[in-house]
Every structure is written in C-alpha cells, then in structure tokens.
Design a protein around this motif. Structure first.
Motif, PDB file in Angstrom:
ATOM      1  N   ALA A  39      58.174  60.551  39.352  1.00  0.00           N
ATOM      2  CA  ALA A  39      59.556  60.595  39.819  1.00  0.00           C
ATOM      3  C   ALA A  39      59.681  61.561  40.993  1.00  0.00           C
ATOM      4  O   ALA A  39      59.499  62.776  40.830  1.00  0.00           O
ATOM      5  N   LEU A  40      59.973  61.034  42.153  1.00  0.00           N
ATOM      6  CA  LEU A  40      60.082  61.870  43.354  1.00  0.00           C
ATOM      7  C   LEU A  40      61.167  62.932  43.205  1.00  0.00           C
ATOM      8  O   LEU A  40      61.032  64.057  43.711  1.00  0.00           O
ATOM      9  N   ARG A  41      62.225  62.604  42.485  1.00  0.00           N
ATOM     10  CA  ARG A  41      63.335  63.549  42.305  1.00  0.00           C
ATOM     11  C   ARG A  41      62.882  64.827  41.587  1.00  0.00           C
ATOM     12  O   ARG A  41      63.466  65.897  41.808  1.00  0.00           O
ATOM     13  N   ASP A  42      61.849  64.748  40.779  1.00  0.00           N
ATOM     14  CA  ASP A  42      61.357  65.932  40.079  1.00  0.00           C
ATOM     15  C   ASP A  42      60.851  67.010  41.035  1.00  0.00           C
ATOM     16  O   ASP A  42      60.724  68.172  40.643  1.00  0.00           O
ATOM     17  N   PHE A  43      60.570  66.638  42.262  1.00  0.00           N
ATOM     18  CA  PHE A  43      60.035  67.580  43.246  1.00  0.00           C
ATOM     19  C   PHE A  43      61.072  67.935  44.310  1.00  0.00           C
ATOM     20  O   PHE A  43      60.748  68.503  45.355  1.00  0.00           O
ATOM     21  N   GLY A  44      62.339  67.591  44.035  1.00  0.00           N
ATOM     22  CA  GLY A  44      63.415  67.852  44.974  1.00  0.00           C
ATOM     23  C   GLY A  44      63.730  69.332  45.131  1.00  0.00           C
ATOM     24  O   GLY A  44      63.269  70.180  44.367  1.00  0.00           O
ATOM     25  N   ILE A  45      64.569  69.625  46.122  1.00  0.00           N
ATOM     26  CA  ILE A  45      64.898  70.994  46.507  1.00  0.00           C
ATOM     27  C   ILE A  45      66.247  71.407  45.926  1.00  0.00           C
ATOM     28  O   ILE A  45      67.232  70.655  46.007  1.00  0.00           O
ATOM     29  N   GLY A  46      66.302  72.606  45.340  1.00  0.00           N
ATOM     30  CA  GLY A  46      67.565  73.193  44.919  1.00  0.00           C
ATOM     31  C   GLY A  46      68.122  72.612  43.642  1.00  0.00           C
ATOM     32  O   GLY A  46      67.490  71.808  42.949  1.00  0.00           O
ATOM     33  N   ARG A  47      69.350  73.027  43.363  1.00  0.00           N
ATOM     34  CA  ARG A  47      69.995  72.641  42.105  1.00  0.00           C
ATOM     35  C   ARG A  47      70.199  71.133  42.005  1.00  0.00           C
ATOM     36  O   ARG A  47      70.167  70.565  40.918  1.00  0.00           O
ATOM     37  N   HIS A  48      70.410  70.499  43.160  1.00  0.00           N
ATOM     38  CA  HIS A  48      70.682  69.067  43.157  1.00  0.00           C
ATOM     39  C   HIS A  48      69.427  68.219  43.379  1.00  0.00           C
ATOM     40  O   HIS A  48      69.524  67.003  43.540  1.00  0.00           O
ATOM     41  N   ARG A  49      68.284  68.864  43.413  1.00  0.00           N
ATOM     42  CA  ARG A  49      67.016  68.147  43.581  1.00  0.00           C
ATOM     43  C   ARG A  49      67.039  67.250  44.813  1.00  0.00           C
ATOM     44  O   ARG A  49      66.665  66.068  44.769  1.00  0.00           O
ATOM     45  N   ALA A  50      67.444  67.800  45.923  1.00  0.00           N
ATOM     46  CA  ALA A  50      67.527  67.024  47.162  1.00  0.00           C
ATOM     47  C   ALA A  50      66.142  66.593  47.623  1.00  0.00           C
ATOM     48  O   ALA A  50      65.190  67.374  47.626  1.00  0.00           O
ATOM     49  N   VAL A  51      66.015  65.338  48.007  1.00  0.00           N
ATOM     50  CA  VAL A  51      64.738  64.809  48.478  1.00  0.00           C
ATOM     51  C   VAL A  51      64.781  64.393  49.939  1.00  0.00           C
ATOM     52  O   VAL A  51      63.745  64.058  50.529  1.00  0.00           O
ATOM     53  N   ASP A  52      65.964  64.420  50.556  1.00  0.00           N
ATOM     54  CA  ASP A  52      66.101  63.924  51.917  1.00  0.00           C
ATOM     55  C   ASP A  52      66.952  64.863  52.752  1.00  0.00           C
ATOM     56  O   ASP A  52      67.576  65.801  52.255  1.00  0.00           O
ATOM     57  N   ASP A  53      66.960  64.606  54.058  1.00  0.00           N
ATOM     58  CA  ASP A  53      67.776  65.396  54.980  1.00  0.00           C
ATOM     59  C   ASP A  53      68.045  64.548  56.211  1.00  0.00           C
ATOM     60  O   ASP A  53      67.475  63.459  56.373  1.00  0.00           O
ATOM     61  N   THR A  54      68.915  65.057  57.088  1.00  0.00           N
ATOM     62  CA  THR A  54      69.287  64.293  58.277  1.00  0.00           C
ATOM     63  C   THR A  54      68.124  64.196  59.252  1.00  0.00           C
ATOM     64  O   THR A  54      67.288  65.104  59.342  1.00  0.00           O
ATOM     65  N   PRO A  55      68.019  63.101  60.010  1.00  0.00           N
ATOM     66  CA  PRO A  55      66.895  62.926  60.929  1.00  0.00           C
ATOM     67  C   PRO A  55      66.951  63.878  62.120  1.00  0.00           C
ATOM     68  O   PRO A  55      68.026  64.089  62.701  1.00  0.00           O
ATOM     69  N   ALA A  56      65.809  64.461  62.459  1.00  0.00           N
ATOM     70  CA  ALA A  56      65.728  65.304  63.649  1.00  0.00           C
ATOM     71  C   ALA A  56      66.021  64.451  64.876  1.00  0.00           C
ATOM     72  O   ALA A  56      65.543  63.329  65.002  1.00  0.00           O
ATOM     73  N   GLY A  57      66.837  64.998  65.781  1.00  0.00           N
ATOM     74  CA  GLY A  57      67.218  64.250  66.968  1.00  0.00           C
ATOM     75  C   GLY A  57      68.463  63.420  66.784  1.00  0.00           C
ATOM     76  O   GLY A  57      68.933  62.763  67.713  1.00  0.00           O
ATOM     77  N   GLY A  59      71.011  60.555  64.582  1.00  0.00           N
ATOM     78  CA  GLY A  59      70.896  59.156  64.197  1.00  0.00           C
ATOM     79  C   GLY A  59      71.410  58.920  62.796  1.00  0.00           C
ATOM     80  O   GLY A  59      71.691  59.871  62.055  1.00  0.00           O
ATOM     81  N   PRO A  60      71.521  57.655  62.407  1.00  0.00           N
ATOM     82  CA  PRO A  60      72.076  57.324  61.088  1.00  0.00           C
ATOM     83  C   PRO A  60      71.083  57.551  59.967  1.00  0.00           C
ATOM     84  O   PRO A  60      69.878  57.646  60.174  1.00  0.00           O
ATOM     85  N   GLY A  61      71.627  57.613  58.764  1.00  0.00           N
ATOM     86  CA  GLY A  61      70.785  57.642  57.579  1.00  0.00           C
ATOM     87  C   GLY A  61      70.150  58.986  57.297  1.00  0.00           C
ATOM     88  O   GLY A  61      70.459  60.002  57.920  1.00  0.00           O
ATOM     89  N   MET A  62      69.251  58.971  56.325  1.00  0.00           N
ATOM     90  CA  MET A  62      68.551  60.169  55.885  1.00  0.00           C
ATOM     91  C   MET A  62      67.051  59.890  55.854  1.00  0.00           C
ATOM     92  O   MET A  62      66.624  58.745  55.816  1.00  0.00           O
ATOM     93  N   VAL A  63      66.274  60.974  55.867  1.00  0.00           N
ATOM     94  CA  VAL A  63      64.812  60.868  55.897  1.00  0.00           C
ATOM     95  C   VAL A  63      64.237  61.656  54.720  1.00  0.00           C
ATOM     96  O   VAL A  63      64.686  62.779  54.436  1.00  0.00           O
ATOM     97  N   LEU A  64      63.238  61.095  54.043  1.00  0.00           N
ATOM     98  CA  LEU A  64      62.588  61.805  52.943  1.00  0.00           C
ATOM     99  C   LEU A  64      61.837  63.020  53.484  1.00  0.00           C
ATOM    100  O   LEU A  64      61.084  62.923  54.448  1.00  0.00           O
ATOM    101  N   ARG A  65      62.039  64.172  52.845  1.00  0.00           N
ATOM    102  CA  ARG A  65      61.462  65.424  53.303  1.00  0.00           C
ATOM    103  C   ARG A  65      59.957  65.469  53.073  1.00  0.00           C
ATOM    104  O   ARG A  65      59.456  65.034  52.035  1.00  0.00           O
ATOM    105  N   VAL A  66      59.244  66.052  54.060  1.00  0.00           N
ATOM    106  CA  VAL A  66      57.793  66.113  53.966  1.00  0.00           C
ATOM    107  C   VAL A  66      57.332  67.049  52.863  1.00  0.00           C
ATOM    108  O   VAL A  66      56.316  66.792  52.195  1.00  0.00           O
ATOM    109  N   ASP A  67      58.070  68.160  52.628  1.00  0.00           N
ATOM    110  CA  ASP A  67      57.639  69.089  51.577  1.00  0.00           C
ATOM    111  C   ASP A  67      57.782  68.462  50.195  1.00  0.00           C
ATOM    112  O   ASP A  67      56.937  68.657  49.313  1.00  0.00           O
TER     113      ASP A  67
END
Length: 253
Positions: A39-57, A59-67
C-alpha cells in the motif's frame, strides 16, 4: 519454485481482481504463483499520509512524490529480494511478448502503479526501476496495466495453460499476428468456414494459416510487418506481400 508478484499501489483492493478467476485464479489457488500488494499510502508524509504534491513548473493535477515512491520500492525489494521493479507508465517503452516471456521465465516482478499526473521522474535515477507501457493509451492509473502484464506472464508459467502449443502459436510470438480461427456452425448468416480448413490436408492448412498471418499483419499492423521484413536474412525468400510492402516504401520515399 513459485513465481512471485508484488504490486505497489494506492488501491490494493483492486487485486487480485480479474487475476483471481479463470487460468490465473486457478494457478494462484494452486500456488503456481503468489500475489501480494504494497500500500503506497503506508509510506505517505505527515498525519494525512500524503503521497503526492503539485507539479514543479506548474500545471494541472498532482504528481506522486519521489521520497514516498522510493520508500515503497525499498520495502517491496526488502520483502521480495531479487525481483525486478517495473513502473507501469505511458512514458515507458511498449511491452512486447519477448519481454513478457523473459519476466515469466524469471522469479517474478514488483510492479509500481502510477496515479494522477504520474511519478516524479527522479525515481528512475534514484532506484533501478524499469518503465513499461502496455499500450499507447492513457489509463486512470497503473493498476489495470499491471493486471494486464501479470495476466500475460502468469498464463505462460508451466502448467497454467492446458495445451503447451497454445502459448506458442499466438500473435507476436513470431513477429506476426496470429491467423484467424473458426469453429461451428459451418455457416453463419451466409458466412462459411474457408474450405481449406475442412480439407484435412495439414500442409495446405499450415500454408493458409501462414499466408493469412502475413496478410493480416501487413494490413492491420504495418509496424510489425516492417519489423518482420527487417529481421529476415537477405537470402531468405520474401514472404507473401513483401514485394508490395517494398513498393509502398518506395512510394513513401
């Protein structure tokens, strides 16, 4: 030895899905292959187990974080050492039957499923991850592509298919599309079965099937046909339709 598959995904509940029925399902129940999810969510960041963030540069949508991706890959590798990691992404080279056969002949695979706008590109530099695309289409996520790839591998495992030739005389195995098939009834709405297939002459049947494989490939998949011609040794006799293909190439030039 049991062939092993692990899928890194935001939606582990999608598995085994179709892989739990028919040939793959029976092989799974019989222990021919094993399937687990990470489960990718198990490795998420912070209290909400975030797995994505806004794209650098921007644009629309979100990108899965490399860490997040890297931690999930490391965990999957630790649990399944020796398995290649394959990322299901439309940015990868297109999967081939040869690649499927190579995977099926190995110990298994770890499949990384993308979501949203995709994965942070740095995962391919930071970890040994092979990008792979199952078709020139864009899906909502990599899970459906992973299911397709696993099904293609599992059916090739020893004992999964009842008849061994079923996995050999198929599309892509020889670089061509497979010949067409027919069965009862002999006539359907005015359409009959080719007479040669009812002749009992196996040499003629084999020749007809080869000719249809060549003509259908030439008509429906010119990319495969061109590759097939290039792979033939110069001294080999040209297959049916090769001269026409050469003429088309000349016209294009």
């Amino acid at each position: 030895m049991t062939w092993r598959a692990a899928v890194i995904t935001l939606y582990p509940e999608m598995f085994p899905g179709p892989l739990g029925v028919s040939l793959a399902g029976r092989a799974l129940a019989d222990g021919v292959w094993a399937l687990s999810t990470v489960a990718l969510r198990d490795f998420g960041i912070g209290r909400h187990r975030a797995v994505d963030d806004t794209p650098a540069g921007g644009g629309p949508g979100m990108v899965l974080r490399v860490d997040v991706l890297a931690r999930a890959v490391d965990a999957a590798r630790s649990a399944h050492p020796g398995l290649p990691v394959i990322a299901m992404t439309p940015r990868g080279p297109r999967a081939t039957q040869a690649r499927v056969r190579a995977l099926a002949a190995g110990p298994g695979a770890i499949l990384l499923c993308g979501r949203f706008e995709g994965m942070d590109e740095r995962i391919f530099a930071a970890r040994a991850v092979e990008p792979l695309c199952v078709a020139d289409i864009v899906l909502s996520g990599g899970e459906v592509a992973a299911i397709a790839l696993l099904d293609a591998c599992v059916r090739l495992l020893p004992g999964v298919m009842g008849a061994a030739p079923s996995g050999v005389e198929e599309s892509f195995e020889t670089g061509l599309l497979e010949y067409p098939h027919y069965t009862r009834p002999l006539s359907f709405e005015g359409h009959g079965i080719p007479e040669v297939l009812r002749s009992g002459n196996h040499a003629q049947i084999e020749a007809w099937r080869r000719a249809r494989a060549e003509s259908d490939t030439r008509a429906w998949r010119p990319d495969l046909w061109e590759a097939h011609l290039r792979q033939m040794p110069p001294s080999a006799p040209q297959p049916e339709g090769a001269a026409a293909s050469e003429q088309v190439r000349g016209e294009k030039r």
